[in-house]
Design a protein around this motif. Structure first.
Motif, PDB file in Angstrom:
ATOM      1  N   LEU A 177      28.860 -86.654  65.501  1.00  0.00           N
ATOM      2  CA  LEU A 177      29.319 -85.289  65.784  1.00  0.00           C
ATOM      3  C   LEU A 177      30.678 -85.288  66.479  1.00  0.00           C
ATOM      4  O   LEU A 177      31.542 -84.456  66.179  1.00  0.00           O
ATOM      5  N   LEU A 178      30.878 -86.232  67.396  1.00  0.00           N
ATOM      6  CA  LEU A 178      32.172 -86.313  68.071  1.00  0.00           C
ATOM      7  C   LEU A 178      33.287 -86.714  67.106  1.00  0.00           C
ATOM      8  O   LEU A 178      34.413 -86.210  67.194  1.00  0.00           O
ATOM      9  N   LEU A 179      32.984 -87.632  66.175  1.00  0.00           N
ATOM     10  CA  LEU A 179      33.982 -88.012  65.175  1.00  0.00           C
ATOM     11  C   LEU A 179      34.335 -86.834  64.280  1.00  0.00           C
ATOM     12  O   LEU A 179      35.507 -86.618  63.928  1.00  0.00           O
ATOM     13  N   LEU A 180      33.309 -86.074  63.885  1.00  0.00           N
ATOM     14  CA  LEU A 180      33.568 -84.888  63.065  1.00  0.00           C
ATOM     15  C   LEU A 180      34.424 -83.893  63.832  1.00  0.00           C
ATOM     16  O   LEU A 180      35.364 -83.297  63.277  1.00  0.00           O
ATOM     17  N   ALA A 181      34.106 -83.718  65.110  1.00  0.00           N
ATOM     18  CA  ALA A 181      34.896 -82.797  65.925  1.00  0.00           C
ATOM     19  C   ALA A 181      36.339 -83.275  66.054  1.00  0.00           C
ATOM     20  O   ALA A 181      37.286 -82.472  65.989  1.00  0.00           O
ATOM     21  N   SER A 182      36.541 -84.578  66.230  1.00  0.00           N
ATOM     22  CA  SER A 182      37.911 -85.106  66.347  1.00  0.00           C
ATOM     23  C   SER A 182      38.664 -84.960  65.027  1.00  0.00           C
ATOM     24  O   SER A 182      39.869 -84.682  65.021  1.00  0.00           O
ATOM     25  N   PHE A 183      37.948 -85.132  63.896  1.00  0.00           N
ATOM     26  CA  PHE A 183      38.593 -84.950  62.593  1.00  0.00           C
ATOM     27  C   PHE A 183      39.033 -83.493  62.411  1.00  0.00           C
ATOM     28  O   PHE A 183      40.163 -83.223  61.975  1.00  0.00           O
ATOM     29  N   LEU A 184      38.150 -82.566  62.751  1.00  0.00           N
ATOM     30  CA  LEU A 184      38.512 -81.151  62.645  1.00  0.00           C
ATOM     31  C   LEU A 184      39.649 -80.803  63.595  1.00  0.00           C
ATOM     32  O   LEU A 184      40.539 -80.014  63.256  1.00  0.00           O
ATOM     33  N   GLN A 185      39.623 -81.395  64.781  1.00  0.00           N
ATOM     34  CA  GLN A 185      40.691 -81.149  65.738  1.00  0.00           C
ATOM     35  C   GLN A 185      42.028 -81.631  65.190  1.00  0.00           C
ATOM     36  O   GLN A 185      43.048 -80.936  65.304  1.00  0.00           O
ATOM     37  N   GLY A 186      42.040 -82.844  64.601  1.00  0.00           N
ATOM     38  CA  GLY A 186      43.269 -83.343  64.007  1.00  0.00           C
ATOM     39  C   GLY A 186      43.729 -82.502  62.826  1.00  0.00           C
ATOM     40  O   GLY A 186      44.918 -82.245  62.654  1.00  0.00           O
ATOM     41  N   LEU A 187      42.753 -82.061  62.002  1.00  0.00           N
ATOM     42  CA  LEU A 187      43.092 -81.246  60.833  1.00  0.00           C
ATOM     43  C   LEU A 187      43.725 -79.932  61.253  1.00  0.00           C
ATOM     44  O   LEU A 187      44.739 -79.496  60.700  1.00  0.00           O
ATOM     45  N   GLY A 189      44.951 -79.262  64.343  1.00  0.00           N
ATOM     46  CA  GLY A 189      46.128 -79.480  65.180  1.00  0.00           C
ATOM     47  C   GLY A 189      47.372 -79.849  64.394  1.00  0.00           C
ATOM     48  O   GLY A 189      48.485 -79.497  64.788  1.00  0.00           O
ATOM     49  N   LEU A 190      47.202 -80.561  63.257  1.00  0.00           N
ATOM     50  CA  LEU A 190      48.350 -80.982  62.454  1.00  0.00           C
ATOM     51  C   LEU A 190      48.711 -79.989  61.354  1.00  0.00           C
ATOM     52  O   LEU A 190      49.671 -80.215  60.614  1.00  0.00           O
ATOM     53  N   LYS A 191      47.942 -78.918  61.244  1.00  0.00           N
ATOM     54  CA  LYS A 191      48.219 -77.932  60.195  1.00  0.00           C
ATOM     55  C   LYS A 191      49.619 -77.338  60.312  1.00  0.00           C
ATOM     56  O   LYS A 191      50.288 -77.105  59.298  1.00  0.00           O
ATOM     57  N   PRO A 192      50.126 -77.060  61.532  1.00  0.00           N
ATOM     58  CA  PRO A 192      51.507 -76.541  61.621  1.00  0.00           C
ATOM     59  C   PRO A 192      52.544 -77.471  61.006  1.00  0.00           C
ATOM     60  O   PRO A 192      53.568 -77.010  60.512  1.00  0.00           O
ATOM     61  N   LEU A 193      52.296 -78.788  61.029  1.00  0.00           N
ATOM     62  CA  LEU A 193      53.249 -79.712  60.426  1.00  0.00           C
ATOM     63  C   LEU A 193      53.320 -79.534  58.911  1.00  0.00           C
ATOM     64  O   LEU A 193      54.389 -79.663  58.309  1.00  0.00           O
ATOM     65  N   SER A 194      52.163 -79.249  58.289  1.00  0.00           N
ATOM     66  CA  SER A 194      52.168 -78.980  56.841  1.00  0.00           C
ATOM     67  C   SER A 194      52.960 -77.714  56.542  1.00  0.00           C
ATOM     68  O   SER A 194      53.683 -77.636  55.535  1.00  0.00           O
ATOM     69  N   HIS A 195      52.819 -76.715  57.418  1.00  0.00           N
ATOM     70  CA  HIS A 195      53.593 -75.483  57.242  1.00  0.00           C
ATOM     71  C   HIS A 195      55.094 -75.768  57.368  1.00  0.00           C
ATOM     72  O   HIS A 195      55.905 -75.231  56.595  1.00  0.00           O
ATOM     73  N   LEU A 196      55.465 -76.620  58.334  1.00  0.00           N
ATOM     74  CA  LEU A 196      56.867 -76.987  58.482  1.00  0.00           C
ATOM     75  C   LEU A 196      57.385 -77.704  57.242  1.00  0.00           C
ATOM     76  O   LEU A 196      58.524 -77.486  56.810  1.00  0.00           O
ATOM     77  N   ARG A 197      56.560 -78.592  56.676  1.00  0.00           N
ATOM     78  CA  ARG A 197      56.991 -79.311  55.471  1.00  0.00           C
ATOM     79  C   ARG A 197      57.269 -78.346  54.322  1.00  0.00           C
ATOM     80  O   ARG A 197      58.245 -78.508  53.585  1.00  0.00           O
ATOM     81  N   VAL A 219      55.676 -76.840  68.750  1.00  0.00           N
ATOM     82  CA  VAL A 219      56.505 -77.082  67.571  1.00  0.00           C
ATOM     83  C   VAL A 219      57.797 -76.276  67.619  1.00  0.00           C
ATOM     84  O   VAL A 219      58.778 -76.611  66.957  1.00  0.00           O
ATOM     85  N   THR A 220      57.825 -75.217  68.424  1.00  0.00           N
ATOM     86  CA  THR A 220      58.996 -74.331  68.466  1.00  0.00           C
ATOM     87  C   THR A 220      60.285 -75.064  68.808  1.00  0.00           C
ATOM     88  O   THR A 220      61.324 -74.829  68.166  1.00  0.00           O
TER      89      THR A 220
END
Length: 453
Positions: A177-187, A189-197, A219-220
């Protein structure tokens, strides 16, 4: 080491979770082991005290008024054992569960287990022994004796196992469950970078000129720096265009004067001088075009559109020689490149094809997921394969002596290389030379200005 932020975050979370859960396993395991050992120690102490309270001295010997009521003491190898050994050496009192086994300090195993002595039990298994020395006083008579109480080691290990397995299962589920939570957190948390790309891709494609200000506060600052860089880049482009225009205007007048002066030269020298002046003019034009390469905004370029325009410009030259054109390009084929750069590269190749073709020139293109290959072939004399490498060098012409300066193919190759592609030579199916201009469908992110010639 991998450069993926998502992988680094996942690896860091995995290591942290593994360390934390291992620590939890170690601490909880030892706490329960200590608790269970205390429970067994208290049980053995209670049995020893009960046996000591029921002892009496008759005729100088120890006598037990009554035995403990636990039925396991009455069954051979029943799992609970006791023995009372007097100091005088008389026959010890013991439970029926010991059968003919006699406990003594000399028979104890050297290693202890959870604070208990170990010894061989009546069934051959290991029993855990608690030893308590006691003194019984009755009148003037005093007797020292030792009470041995014991239980099966298998009982304690079974109790530990019944705790460890559920604990392990719980920790595994918690870790998942903690690994799943960390994966979702990374997904997330890094979503703004995909928007920047995507925004940067829009800028490179010419669909926008600045990045939006919306996004996380972290990111600003990056967005602001990129927008400032884009503004400085646009200013540099305007300056480069202005300087290129000034240079073109500055060269035009001297070259025109030299052309008029060359007219007064003898015929044999006049032709050579005019050729050299024209060569300087062509090289200056190509240098000015090359100065823009990698600096202007990327645009989506249609190959059929560029090819059609070039063919319409060159057709009047080839029509008098009876040369036919074959154009086989899918209208949907596009690449992200500046149209002027593509036109310059194709124009140099077509100049060579027009110069050496006898009856026919073919233009075709194929596109896969990453690369677009434009092929231009003619039915001219071609060139020997061992000359292909040298023909791509500056100053080496593929035709007869004096025909061309040997810059066209080299410049076209430089343009292709700047975009992450290449230029290759081969024999065409018409019998002449075939030039393959390979360009990536998406321009390189690190495209830099290049200087050709």
């Amino acid at each position: 080491m991998t450069r993926s932020l998502r992988f680094r975050l996942a690896a860091g979370a995995l290591i942290s979770i593994a360390v934390a859960l291992s620590l939890v396993w170690y601490v909880l395991g030892h706490l329960f082991e200590d608790y269970l050992a205390d429970q067994y120690a208290n049980e053995m102490t209670a049995v020893s005290d009960a046996l000591g309270a029921r002892l009496a001295i008759e005729d100088g010997n120890l006598r037990l008024a009554s035995e403990p009521s636990d039925p396991r003491f009455q069954i051979p190898a029943g799992g609970r054992y006791w023995q009372i050994t007097a100091e005088g050496g008389e026959t010890p009192l013991r439970s029926r569960s010991l059968w003919d086994q006699e406990l003594s300090r000399a028979l104890l195993l050297p290693d202890m287990y959870c604070g208990f002595h170990q010894a061989e039990g009546p069934d051959g298994g290991v029993i855990l022994v608690s030893i308590k020395d006691m003194v019984l006083t009755e009148g003037d008579h005093q007797t020292t004796f030792t009470v041995y109480t014991a239980f099966s080691k298998d009982d304690m290990e079974a109790a530990l196992a019944s705790y460890h397995w559920p604990l392990m299962l719980m920790l595994i589920v918690t870790g998942a469950l903690l690994l799943l939570a960390s994966f979702l957190q990374g997904l997330i948390g890094l979503k703004p970078l995909s928007h920047l790309r995507r925004e940067i891709a829009d800028i490179r494609a010419g669909r926008s000129s600045q990045m939006g200000a919306s996004g996380p506060a972290e990111v600003t600052p990056l967005v602001n720096e990129i927008n400032m860089l884009l503004s400085e880049r646009e200013t540099a482009v305007e300056r480069a265009r202005a300087r290129a225009s000034d240079l073109a205007h500055g060269l035009k007048t001297p070259l025109t004067v030299l052309s008029h002066l060359a007219e007064a030269l003898p015929a044999d020298r006049r032709e050579m001088a005019l050729q050299q002046i024209e060569l300087v003019r062509q090289r200056a034009d190509r240098q000015l075009q090359a100065a823009r390469l990698g600096v202007e905004q990327m645009a989506t370029t249609s190959l059929i559109g560029i090819s059609g325009k070039l063919v319409s410009v060159l057709s009047p030259v080839t029509r008098s020689r009876g040369i036919e054109w074959t154009l086989d390009i899918d209208p949907d084929i596009t690449i992200q490149a500046d149209p002027a750069d593509v036109a310059e590269a194709m124009g140099n190749i077509l100049d060579n094809a027009v110069r050496f073709a006898e009856r026919r020139i073919e233009i075709s293109a194929l596109q896969d997921r990453e690369m677009t290959v434009l092929r231009i072939g003619d039915d001219g004399p071609g060139a020997a394969p061992d000359r292909y490498a040298s023909m791509l060098k500056r100053g080496v012409s593929g035709g007869e002596e004096g025909m061309g300066a040997g810059l066209g193919l080299a410049i076209s190759r430089d343009i292709a290389t700047a975009y992450g592609g290449d230029l290759q030579l081969d024999r065409s199916r018409l019998g002449g030379l075939e030039v393959a201009l390979c360009l990536p469908n998406k321009a390189l992110a690190n495209l830099q200005p290049n200087s050709f010639g």
